[in-house]
Enzyme design. Structure first.
Site, PDB file in Angstrom:
ATOM      1  CE  LYS A  94       3.957  -2.025  -3.363  1.00 49.51           C
ATOM      2  NZ  LYS A  94       4.304  -2.300  -1.975  1.00 49.51           N
ATOM      3  CG  HIS A 131       3.544   3.115  -3.557  1.00 54.72           C
ATOM      4  ND1 HIS A 131       2.474   2.403  -4.038  1.00 54.72           N
ATOM      5  CD2 HIS A 131       3.882   2.525  -2.384  1.00 54.72           C
ATOM      6  CE1 HIS A 131       2.175   1.421  -3.186  1.00 54.72           C
ATOM      7  NE2 HIS A 131       3.016   1.469  -2.187  1.00 54.72           N
ATOM      8  CG  ASP A 170       7.969  -1.952   0.112  1.00 59.49           C
ATOM      9  OD1 ASP A 170       6.932  -2.582  -0.147  1.00 59.49           O
ATOM     10  OD2 ASP A 170       8.118  -1.290   1.159  1.00 59.49           O
ATOM     11  CE  LYS A 208       9.601   0.460   4.839  1.00 57.22           C
ATOM     12  NZ  LYS A 208       8.193   0.813   4.718  1.00 57.22           N
ATOM     13  CD  GLU A 226       7.086   4.217   4.948  1.00 55.55           C
ATOM     14  OE1 GLU A 226       6.133   3.733   5.545  1.00 55.55           O
ATOM     15  OE2 GLU A 226       7.781   3.576   4.141  1.00 55.55           O
ATOM     16  CG  HIS A 252      -1.894   1.820  -0.855  1.00 51.37           C
ATOM     17  ND1 HIS A 252      -0.676   1.211  -0.852  1.00 51.37           N
ATOM     18  CD2 HIS A 252      -1.786   2.834   0.044  1.00 51.37           C
ATOM     19  CE1 HIS A 252       0.131   1.811   0.011  1.00 51.37           C
ATOM     20  NE2 HIS A 252      -0.523   2.807   0.575  1.00 51.37           N
TER      21      HIS A 252
HETATM   22  C1  BG6 Z   1       3.396  -0.181   1.057  1.00 52.82           C
HETATM   23  C2  BG6 Z   1       4.791  -0.644   1.386  1.00 52.82           C
HETATM   24  O1  BG6 Z   1       3.066  -0.489  -0.262  1.00 52.82           O
HETATM   25  O2  BG6 Z   1       3.308   1.224   1.265  1.00 52.82           O
HETATM   26  C3  BG6 Z   1       5.173  -0.250   2.809  1.00 52.82           C
HETATM   27  O3  BG6 Z   1       4.852  -2.058   1.254  1.00 52.82           O
HETATM   28  C4  BG6 Z   1       4.990   1.231   3.013  1.00 52.82           C
HETATM   29  O4  BG6 Z   1       6.541  -0.606   3.079  1.00 52.82           O
HETATM   30  C5  BG6 Z   1       3.584   1.645   2.589  1.00 52.82           C
HETATM   31  O5  BG6 Z   1       5.200   1.520   4.383  1.00 52.82           O
HETATM   32  C6  BG6 Z   1       3.429   3.147   2.647  1.00 52.82           C
HETATM   33  O6  BG6 Z   1       2.082   3.448   2.418  1.00 52.82           O
HETATM   34  P1  BG6 Z   1       1.434   4.753   3.044  1.00 52.82           P
HETATM   35  O7  BG6 Z   1       0.055   4.788   2.496  1.00 52.82           O
HETATM   36  O8  BG6 Z   1       1.481   4.570   4.538  1.00 52.82           O
HETATM   37  O9  BG6 Z   1       2.293   5.899   2.620  1.00 52.82           O
END
Ligand code: BG6
Length: 484
Positions: free
Chosen positions: A148, A240, A235, A340, A216, A178
């Site tokens: 991505k 997601h 992002d 964030k 996060e 992911h």
């Molecule tokens: C990514 C983003 O796709 O996913 C990041 O680019 C983000 O900014 C991350 O921190 C979060 O993934 P996970 O699996 O840590 O929740």
């Protein structure tokens, strides 16, 4: 066990590969999921020797598993791994690489190419692979996994699709998100469709609204330039969060086959209403973190300080309200938020049920929550009477089902997805129509925000959702749910 195949990693010395891909492949080897003949070719732009590469792999595993990994498995794994340099100033680099793959008998001829490279290189690499006849799947299967983001808006996604579809059919393209590899997300469909008590209440008659949250404590870190060209909506929300929304609200697929699951997700994403431009300020909210204190890290800089550009209006907090235009969900708001540098990290899908209509005084306050991370659990909150003489004293009782037990196997999302790639299972990858539907929804907000250069709300790092974000709620009975 996977088909005999050669997995080619482009960007093998990058961060993702070091932290997730190589350790993930090692774990697949340890679990007996990779066939003896399978090979992993890591392609890099630096001229390092095979020995140096093997040492790098060792280093990655040392770091990931803190020195605790099986040496016998390591020996087996290292034999599968081959480094190949394609030097940027060598005009024949790609030709030589292709020759190696075609001619060297060590390499099984089913090829999976994992592109963990800059998005601007996706189309170029695919073009080169095609030119060297590495994508022709008449005799052997040939697949390409694309990291991505797939495009940066609808227009660029369509262009990218146009250029790669000259060389690949949809069955060969694995667009990754992911989150779809996270076991807690896979659990949503199973929970929804194997527990028949849920289906009758999974609709507008019983559900008040849905909140999909990703918070996060991390900031943008070293990715300032990438992030400033991207922002939270692109992002996280475009990918997601919308995927979590689709899994939570889609209709039951005809079967759990990859095609049927994706068909229902596509239908759902296409049925989300776009936010009218003149109402964006009531449906979407953005913010940027300023300096503050994060537990375990102490004082942290604000986004603009990290970026060293006080003019940026790129959001690190984004919350939006959406509606799904279908009979099941008509007029039910779905709130998506991501940020964030908040006080806590966590990903949750929270479903708020309607209050008791006949007993209005009693606030029934029922929530069903899928906790995706850090904890994997599903819980339901009900109101129960507190024992005692006071007739109507109620409290909230949590009925929690832990989805991951201590002894359950820990599998990283990337492991699941690499295995899917090798096994030819596309259900956890994005169809181009999903990508297009997601950009169509997000594009107008991004455009509106980029054209409205008013100062973006600043929230203090280490705090919770800014109060001002509540502007997007449909009514005053709705509020951000905070998990603890
Ligand atoms: C990514 C983003 O796709 O996913 C990041 O680019 C983000 O900014 C991350 O921190 C979060 O993934 P996970 O699996 O840590 O929740």
């Amino acid at each position: 066990m996977t088909n005999n195949s050669t997995l080619v990693l482009f960007g093998a010395r990058g961060n993702l590969s070091r932290i997730k891909l190589i350790p993930g492949l090692f774990h697949l080897e340890e679990s007996g999921k990779l066939s003896n003949e399978m090979k992993i070719v890591s392609v890099g732009r630096q001229n390092i020797s095979q020995d140096e590469w093997e040492n790098e792999i060792k280093d990655m595993l040392e770091k990931k598993f803190e020195g605790k990994y099986d040496l016998e498995v390591f020996d087996r794994f290292i034999k599968k791994n081959i480094y190949h340099a394609t030097l940027p100033d060598d005009p024949n680099a790609f030709k030589n690489f292709a020759k190696l793959l075609h001619d060297d008998r060590r390499f099984p001829k089913n090829f999976a190419f994992f592109l963990s490279v800059r998005p601007s290189d996706f189309a170029k690499i695919i073009g080169q692979l095609a030119e060297e006849n590495l994508l022709n799947d008449d005799e052997y299967w040939r697949r390409v996994l694309i990291e991505k983001p797939f495009g940066t808006d609808l227009k660029s996604a369509i262009e990218l699709q146009k250029s790669i579809s000259k060389h690949l059919n949809e069955k060969q393209i694995y667009r990754i998100d992911h989150y779809l590899g996270k076991s807690a997300l896979q659990n949503i469909l199973w929970t929804r469709f194997t527990n028949s008590i849920l289906e009758p209440i999974w609709n507008k008659n019983y559900i008040d609204h849905i909140q999909i949250t990703n918070h996060e404590t991390l900031g943008v870190g070293e990715r300032t330039q990438f992030y400033d060209a991207t922002g939270a909506l692109r992002d996280m929300t475009q990918s997601h969060l919308l995927q979590m929304l689709a899994l939570t609200t889609m209709e039951k697929p005809k079967s759990f086959s990859p095609d049927d699951i994706r068909t229902e997700k596509i239908k759902l994403l296409k049925s989300i209403k776009s936010i009218p431009i003149n109402e964006i300020n009531k449906h979407a909210f953005r913010g940027q973190y300023k300096s503050g204190v994060i537990e375990k890290e102490g004082h942290v800089k604000g986004y603009l300080e990290e970026l060293e550009n006080t003019k940026s209006i790129v959001e690190t907090y984004a919350a939006i309200r959406l509606y799904i235009d279908n009979p099941r969900w008509k007029n039910i708001p779905v709130y998506l938020r991501t940020a964030k540098r908040l006080s806590q990290s966590g990903t949750f899908i929270s479903i708020k049920f309607k209050n008791n209509q006949t007993e209005k005084k009693l606030n029934s306050n029922n929530w069903l929550v899928f906790s995706i991370q850090p904890k994997e659990s599903t819980y339901f909150e009900i109101q129960t009477k507190i024992p005692g003489l006071n007739e109507s004293d109620l409290r909230t009782t949590k009925l929690e089902g832990i989805n991951r037990l201590d002894h359950d196997e820990k599998i990283d999302a990337y492991e699941t997805l690499m295995l899917d790639l090798l096994e030819g299972n596309q259900s956890r990858f994005l169809h181009i129509d999903e990508v297009k539907a997601a950009w169509s929804l997000i594009d107008p907000i991004i455009k509106y925000w980029s054209e409205n250069k008013e100062k973006v709300h600043q929230y203090t790092a280490g705090t919770s959702d800014p109060k001002e974000s509540e502007i997007i709620f449909e009514n005053k009975n709705q509020f951000w749910r905070e998990e603890n």
